[in-house]
Design an enzyme around this catalytic site. Structure first.
Site, PDB file in Angstrom:
ATOM      1  N   GLY A   1     105.721 159.080 -20.592  1.00 17.05           N
ATOM      2  CA  GLY A   1     106.756 158.143 -21.018  1.00 17.05           C
ATOM      3  C   GLY A   1     107.985 158.854 -21.554  1.00 17.05           C
TER       4      GLY A   1
ATOM      5  N   CYS B   1      98.299 161.878 -17.680  1.00 14.72           N
ATOM      6  CA  CYS B   1      98.701 161.692 -19.076  1.00 14.72           C
ATOM      7  C   CYS B   1      99.359 162.981 -19.547  1.00 14.72           C
ATOM      8  CB  CYS B   1      97.490 161.341 -19.938  1.00 14.72           C
ATOM      9  SG  CYS B   1      97.871 161.238 -21.694  1.00 14.72           S
ATOM     10  N   GLY B   2     100.614 162.886 -19.974  1.00 18.32           N
ATOM     11  CA  GLY B   2     101.348 164.081 -20.372  1.00 18.32           C
ATOM     12  C   GLY B   2     100.806 164.737 -21.625  1.00 18.32           C
ATOM     13  N   ASN B   3     100.539 163.944 -22.667  1.00 18.88           N
ATOM     14  CA  ASN B   3      99.955 164.522 -23.873  1.00 18.88           C
ATOM     15  C   ASN B   3      98.534 164.999 -23.602  1.00 18.88           C
ATOM     16  OD1 ASN B   3     102.163 164.083 -25.708  1.00 18.88           O
ATOM     17  ND2 ASN B   3     101.660 161.911 -25.671  1.00 18.88           N
TER      18      ASN B   3
ATOM     19  N   HIS C   1     106.476 153.571 -15.132  1.00 15.82           N
ATOM     20  CA  HIS C   1     107.118 153.351 -16.427  1.00 15.82           C
ATOM     21  C   HIS C   1     108.322 152.430 -16.266  1.00 15.82           C
ATOM     22  CE1 HIS C   1     104.928 156.492 -18.651  1.00 15.82           C
ATOM     23  NE2 HIS C   1     104.878 157.086 -17.470  1.00 15.82           N
TER      24      HIS C   1
ATOM     25  N   CYS D   1     103.560 159.141 -25.832  1.00 11.60           N
ATOM     26  CA  CYS D   1     103.221 159.121 -24.402  1.00 11.60           C
ATOM     27  C   CYS D   1     104.051 160.203 -23.730  1.00 11.60           C
ATOM     28  CB  CYS D   1     103.517 157.749 -23.795  1.00 11.60           C
ATOM     29  SG  CYS D   1     103.230 157.655 -22.005  1.00 11.60           S
TER      30      CYS D   1
ATOM     31  N   GLU E   1     101.413 151.417 -23.897  1.00 11.47           N
ATOM     32  CA  GLU E   1     100.763 152.013 -22.736  1.00 11.47           C
ATOM     33  C   GLU E   1      99.787 151.028 -22.106  1.00 11.47           C
ATOM     34  OE1 GLU E   1      99.659 156.138 -22.529  1.00 11.47           O
ATOM     35  OE2 GLU E   1     100.169 156.378 -24.663  1.00 11.47           O
TER      36      GLU E   1
ATOM     37  N   ASN F   1     103.601 151.055 -18.002  1.00  6.13           N
ATOM     38  CA  ASN F   1     103.849 151.560 -19.344  1.00  6.13           C
ATOM     39  C   ASN F   1     105.305 151.238 -19.690  1.00  6.13           C
ATOM     40  OD1 ASN F   1     101.286 153.333 -19.605  1.00  6.13           O
ATOM     41  ND2 ASN F   1     102.205 154.030 -17.701  1.00  6.13           N
TER      42      ASN F   1
END
Length: 279
Positions: free
Chosen positions: A226, A73-75, A165, A223, A214, A196
């Protein structure tokens, strides 16, 4: 047993983070369902565990609100990075984190000793269909391929940033019914691990507007992976430069697809509150 937690958000994408380096949590999937419930729990898009690693400085696991485990998860990794630095668990401003998508490298950007933002080397995008995975295309790239969902055909570009994605460029984001379209994309036969889905409007070649569904979480305010997939898809479709600001419902991320083929994401991460879970 009480469990200490902190609540974080990155561009409105929110998470419960727990230091589980003693590995006391037996069923994190079930715990995620309870904690992430916005009526009976803390409320979050996901649960993130801080764990020891034999191959990196730390290990990160993330579970969606439905209990499914995501690769990355990037965030979330920005929140993770700031937590371990702010708590003094590392004095490094650049370190390594083992994830389900491999080892990633966040760097903390400081102003007068305070964390201003977190930049993450997200690694190389995966573009071969069977590696994303997308079924039926072998090792082809899926760039603006027709995909029919709920009776309408969209141009789909598929990218993995360690998780799958599907990016769709549209003229009018406001008219989209994400709650109707999102589940249909997520469970489409193309995507054996679900997907996603990012719906994107190009404002100009360095400014994109994105909304996201998501897998395992539904509509979220942001995201990170994303946003990275969106820039890669926009470059592949010749719609954007290799650096751009991605405007999300919850804020803005700066993304660069650099000459070394790595994607770099920069954005904020903020603690919201902390407490003890007694559920």
């Amino acid at each position: 047993m009480e469990t200490a937690f902190t609540k974080w958000q990155g561009c409105g994408n929110d998470f419960v983070l727990i230091d589980d380096r003693a590995c006391r949590i037996v069923d994190p999937a079930a715990l995620s369902v309870r904690m992430c419930d916005r009526h009976y729990g803390i409320g979050a898009d996901g649960l993130i565990l801080v764990l020891p690693s034999e191959s990196a400085d730390f290990r990160m696991r993330i579970f969606n609100g439905d209990g499914s485990e995501a690769e990355m998860c990037g965030n979330g990794i920005r929140c993770f990075a700031r937590l371990v630095y702010d708590r003094g668990w590392t004095d490094k401003t650049a370190f390594t984190v083992e994830t389900g998508a491999g080892i990633l490298r966040p760097s903390l950007l400081l102003d007068d000793g305070q964390v201003r933002a977190v930049r993450v080397d997200m690694g190389e995008p995966i573009l071969e269909a069977e590696e994303i995975p997308v079924t039926g295309f072998g090792r082809e790239r899926i760039v603006n391929r027709p995909l029919t969902v709920l009776g309408q055909t969209y141009g789909a570009t598929c990218v993995s940033m360690g998780n799958p994605h599907c990016v769709v460029f549209v003229e009018d984001l406001a008219s989209l019914d994400l709650c109707r379209l999102g589940p249909a994309f997520e469970r489409h036969a193309w995507f054996p691990r679900r997907v996603n889905t990012e719906f994107v409007t190009v404002l100009d070649r360095t400014h994109l507007r994105m909304r996201v569904w998501e897998r395992g979480a539904g509509v979220t305010l942001a995201c990170g992976t994303g946003a990275c997939a969106t820039l890669v898809a926009a470059v592949l479709n010749q719609k954007a430069e290799r650096q751009a600001d991605i405007e999300l419902d919850g804020g803005v991320l700066h993304v660069e697809w650099a000459e070394d083929n790595h994607v770099y994401m920069t954005g904020a991460a903020e603690m919201v509150f902390q407490g003890q879970w007694i559920g």
